[in-house]
Design a protein around this motif. Structure first.
Motif, PDB file in Angstrom:
ATOM      1  N   ILE A 103       0.851  -1.186   0.000  1.00  0.00           N
ATOM      2  CA  ILE A 103       0.000   0.000   0.000  1.00  0.00           C
ATOM      3  C   ILE A 103       0.889   1.239   0.000  1.00  0.00           C
ATOM      4  N   TYR A 206       2.494  -3.020  -6.426  1.00  0.00           N
ATOM      5  CA  TYR A 206       1.388  -2.135  -6.037  1.00  0.00           C
ATOM      6  C   TYR A 206       0.489  -1.830  -7.232  1.00  0.00           C
ATOM      7  N   ARG A 210      -3.360  -2.763  -7.742  1.00  0.00           N
ATOM      8  CA  ARG A 210      -4.301  -1.646  -7.904  1.00  0.00           C
ATOM      9  C   ARG A 210      -5.198  -1.858  -9.110  1.00  0.00           C
ATOM     10  N   GLY A 217      -4.800   1.188  -2.222  1.00  0.00           N
ATOM     11  CA  GLY A 217      -4.712   1.104  -0.768  1.00  0.00           C
ATOM     12  C   GLY A 217      -3.791   2.168  -0.224  1.00  0.00           C
TER      13      GLY A 217
END
Length: 220
Positions: A103, A206, A210, A217
């Protein structure tokens, strides 16, 4: 190249060779090698990195104390706790993945953590100057504060931990040079490459998550 296991083998061999050539202590050489393995595994998002991290910080704790870097002794002790917590957190929140998803900090998180770093640095520096004989109180305190925040963000799987590790290694090179810990300088340079690689890999992870989940996040 950095991702290949051969890189970490070569990096460890260089650390050992440099340590022997510079007549460094065995504990310094050992800590350097374990530290390289730890960061390489961390960049690969392997949970076992926390075991090597715990071993490394205990070794660093002894080295820092022996060289009068007292703030960094406290840093190492707290990092040991964060390594144990990170191990628990990554496994507990892994969901369908091998580890917890990556995140990012929110804008509020950036402001809060930047403020925490600056205020803590000022307070820690004052304590070092006033009450200890630390050999490099200001940079020592800055490294300690950055390292603690970075370790916490790491334990929560927050991408921005890598930005702080990169900064910490750059500052550490200056401190290690001034205290004669030359093999540690080599470790910091190697870790700079590993941290940049870790940043890129975690960012890719990430972005994949996503797009897969359609949401970003964020963490405090």
């Amino acid at each position: 190249m950095v991702k290949h296991p051969l890189f970490v083998i070569i990096a460890c061999a260089i650390s050992i060779g440099a340590g022997i050539y510079l007549n460094s202590s065995y504990i310094e050489i050992f800590a350097s090698v374990v530290g390289v393995v730890n960061v390489w595994l961390l960049a690969r998002q392997k949970v076992i990195n926390f075991l090597f991290g715990a071993i490394a910080v205990v070794s660093f704790m002894y080295i820092y104390f022996d060289n009068g870097l007292y703030a960094m002794v406290v840093l190492a002790a707290l990092q040991l706790i964060f390594n144990l917590y990170g191990w628990y957190y990554w496994v507990k929140n892994k969901g369908e993945e091998d580890v917890a998803p990556t995140i990012r900090l929110s804008i509020q998180g950036y402001v809060i953590w930047t403020s925490i770093i600056l205020i803590s640095w000022g307070l820690w520096s004052y304590i070092q100057v006033k009450f200890t004989d630390a050999s490099n109180p200001y940079l020592d305190a800055l490294i300690a504060v950055i390292g603690l925040v970075a370790q916490y963000l790491l334990s929560k799987k927050i991408l921005e931990n890598w930005h702080l590790w990169i900064l910490m290694n750059a500052i550490s090179i200056v401190v290690y040079f001034s205290t004669g810990l030359y093999v540690m300088i080599l470790l910091a340079v190697i870790n700079l490459f590993l941290c940049i690689d870790g940043l890129l890999e975690w960012r890719q992870n990430y972005e994949v998550n996503r797009h897969r989940k359609g949401a970003t996040g964020t963490g405090f």
